[in-house]
Design an enzyme around this catalytic site. Sequence first.
Site: not given
Length: 412
Positions: A112, A296
């Site tokens: 992430d 992201d």
Amino acid sequence: MLPPNKIALAATVIAGLASASPAHKHKIGTFSAPQIRNPNFKAHGPAQLARTYIKYGVALPEGLQKFLSALEELFNKRDSGSAKTTPEKDDLEYLTPVSIGTPPQVLNLDFDSGSSDLWVFSSELPQSSVSGQSLYDPSKSSTAEEVQGATWNISYGDQSSSNGIVYRDVVNVGGVEFKSQAVEIATTVSSQFTRDTNNDGLLGLAFSSINTVQPQQEKTFFDNILSNLDAPVWTADLKYHAPGTYDFGVIDKSKYTGDITYTDVDQSDGFWMFDVAGYGFGNSTFKAAPFKGIADTGTTLAMIPAEIAGAYYRQVKGAKLDSQQGAYVFPCDSVLPDFIFGVGNARYTIPGKFINYSLLDESDPTTCFGGLQPDMGIGFAILGDILLKSTFVVFDAGTESTPRLGFAKKTL
Ligand SMILES: *[C@@H]1O[C@H](CO)[C@@H](O)[C@H](O)[C@H]1NC(C)=O
Ligand SMILES: *[C@@H]1O[C@H](CO)[C@@H](O)[C@H](O)[C@H]1NC(C)=O
Ligand SMILES: *[C@@H]1O[C@H](CO)[C@@H](O)[C@H](O)[C@H]1NC(C)=O
């Protein structure tokens, strides 16, 4: 110092190289094949030989010269690794196997770039919070050490959360290892994580400044291995409905076409934030309308400024902002135009097919859910996998300069 496995690798490569080299063919000096083929081979032999040649003013034989530059490359080339990442249904998230502890316990983590904690499902969780996830059990790892008094607590943009305590242990991703990585073990996870049965935790790849461990903040895996990497980068090559890869320390030329266009990153909020130069739809003219966004990998969709999302879905027959979902839906037979985004002077395309993200509801094959959605007015766009998987992306920590992101086209 090279880690032991790298010495083995270097020795193997050197053996191949030596047998092909003219030095070996002509049996010059002590540059003997058996020595080279020795799996415990260390670089000293040829280096000594070269020093001897230089000392006596002898020009280095061509083979040795080549051999030495190859060696230098090998030893300057310190570390890099590659890890396969596999998408869940509809590319909801991409999971990558990570080895933790001794002997290794393998967990599938969501890499992430929008957060900076490496946390895992653990043996400390109540059974009611676990539904098939693999658990890291520090008591079964001879290298695990608790960080006394340390806690962590994280809440994500989608309202999910988790918290717990902290150990340090060996972490290995695709062959790159760090011996005392903070492994944050969960003692509580929210129901979103419990329901996500294949996801055993997260590996944060944003900047360490937003790591949540207290009282002493911890570094991300990437920051910890950074100084040992060939190049201070990691790259994301995510794919549409197929496994992709995360590489560390290397930019693999086979994974993209054309040039990489770089843009500066503003890391002041801890994210990989950059300026998107503008946008376009299908074959319409590109509009230079800059907006800020973060790259992201841990977010599935691309959440863009509301007016741009609105303008996009006006091109889609029957599309509407569903008041219940707060999201754009459209009739599944409507044609979706491509979405073009700009980075510097370069233009990249998210194919319309990617933006047809999924059915809104499994039981209704007529209403589809859009992969582009409005951001919630949080001040920047969240450019998740829908956008990232349409390009090859370089996350460059730029140890001696501003961090930057690179984008390149690839075969989709
Ligand atoms: C974690 O943080 C949230 C708010 O950010 C707070 O409500 C919660 O009590 C915290 N949990 C722990 C265990 O510290
Ligand atoms: C867009 O342009 C390409 C070639 O430039 C063409 O093949 C395609 O049909 C056009 N699409 C639309 C929707 O006009
Ligand atoms: C959009 O995706 C759905 C499945 O998620 C599929 O049934 C539908 O045909 C797709 N629509 C188009 C226009 O490709």
